[in-house]
Design a protein around this motif. Sequence first.
Motif, PDB file in Angstrom:
ATOM      1  N   LYS A   1       0.831  -1.211   0.000  1.00 16.33           N
ATOM      2  CA  LYS A   1       0.000   0.000   0.000  1.00 16.33           C
ATOM      3  C   LYS A   1       0.864   1.258   0.000  1.00 16.33           C
TER       4      LYS A   1
ATOM      5  N   GLN B   1       1.164   4.248  -2.927  1.00 14.26           N
ATOM      6  CA  GLN B   1       0.984   5.682  -2.685  1.00 14.26           C
ATOM      7  C   GLN B   1       2.181   6.475  -3.195  1.00 14.26           C
TER       8      GLN B   1
ATOM      9  N   VAL C   1      -2.830  -0.425  -5.668  1.00 10.08           N
ATOM     10  CA  VAL C   1      -2.217  -1.583  -5.012  1.00 10.08           C
ATOM     11  C   VAL C   1      -2.130  -2.759  -5.981  1.00 10.08           C
TER      12      VAL C   1
END
Length: 359
Positions: free
Chosen positions: A11, A15, A21
């Motif tokens: 995750k 980002q 993901v």
Amino acid sequence: MDKQVERIRIKDIAQMAEVSVGTVDRVLHGRTGVSEASRKKVENILKQLDYQPNMYASALASNKKYIFACLLPLHAKGDYWVDVENGMYQAMKAFSDFNISLHIDYYDQYEFGSFVSAGNRLLAMNPDGLILSPTIETETTQIVSKLQILNIPYIFIDSNIPHLNPLAFYGQHAKQSGYFAARMAKMLIQDSKELIIFRQINEGRLGSNQQLHREEGFYAYMKEHHPDLTMWELNLYAKQPGEDEAILDDFFQKHPGISYGITFNSKAYIIGEYILRHKRHDFHLMGYDLLTRNVACLREGVIDFLIAQQPTLQGYSSVESLCNHLILKKKVKECNYMPINLLTIENIDFYLDANKNNN
């Protein structure tokens, strides 16, 4: 930095790379469905973080089943190859979390065509990886060429043919082993002018490449360091064991003065037990492998030296390497030579105790 990397999640990578993901997961596992731009973003982040995915957890989560196949010479209870198989089964137990299965088939090492037939039976199973003990090069090449076309990784065990490019090899350096045996034999025989090489053969065919290359190493050393030594060869016929006694009787009647011998296969006990029956206290013998009957002959004093090569470890390592390559995506060392261990009645118990799971 290491602790920080350990806490990095997929995750977090998503980002940082400004992707989903799912995209990160596809990049990590080499799957399709990712644009080139997104792939480069993810790969750059992975490189900056020196990210190492937890392949163990990933393999468990995938629930994929792996079929490993193995091609070995036919053998009987108590033979060398039993220890190789035991090592494989130990590895299967150690890596049982990965849903792997092992299918072993056998070939007659003294019969032309048997290796190819057994190999084709295993290929029909479409295995994920294959472990094999090579036979003569022409037959081995027939199976290896099919493995290469199918992109199936394969590992050689006991005997190596390097230019056929196995994923890995486990076994002794056969020629160096024979060279070493000759050095030991020279010290044993001292000024003697004769030595006998006992061979297991059938219709002109030796049982393994290892025997052939050990002989080559032995002859090379003796030619260089003991050129006046007469080396007799006595063939014992693998498929006619009932004739061994008569063949040995005939040879020793014709050559009563020979007191030194060596065999490059694992059945030194055939000669050792013969010497014991005939109470030849003046005969000195070298052989290979820690078969129960070989060790018994060593303890009885009718075998002077045994050279060991850890067959159980070879079997275990071959399965472990397929797991590392196929499942854990680890780099596998290509050439893995087993030590050349010289054993006598004085050190056999220490060796067996120290290597009780590796012989």
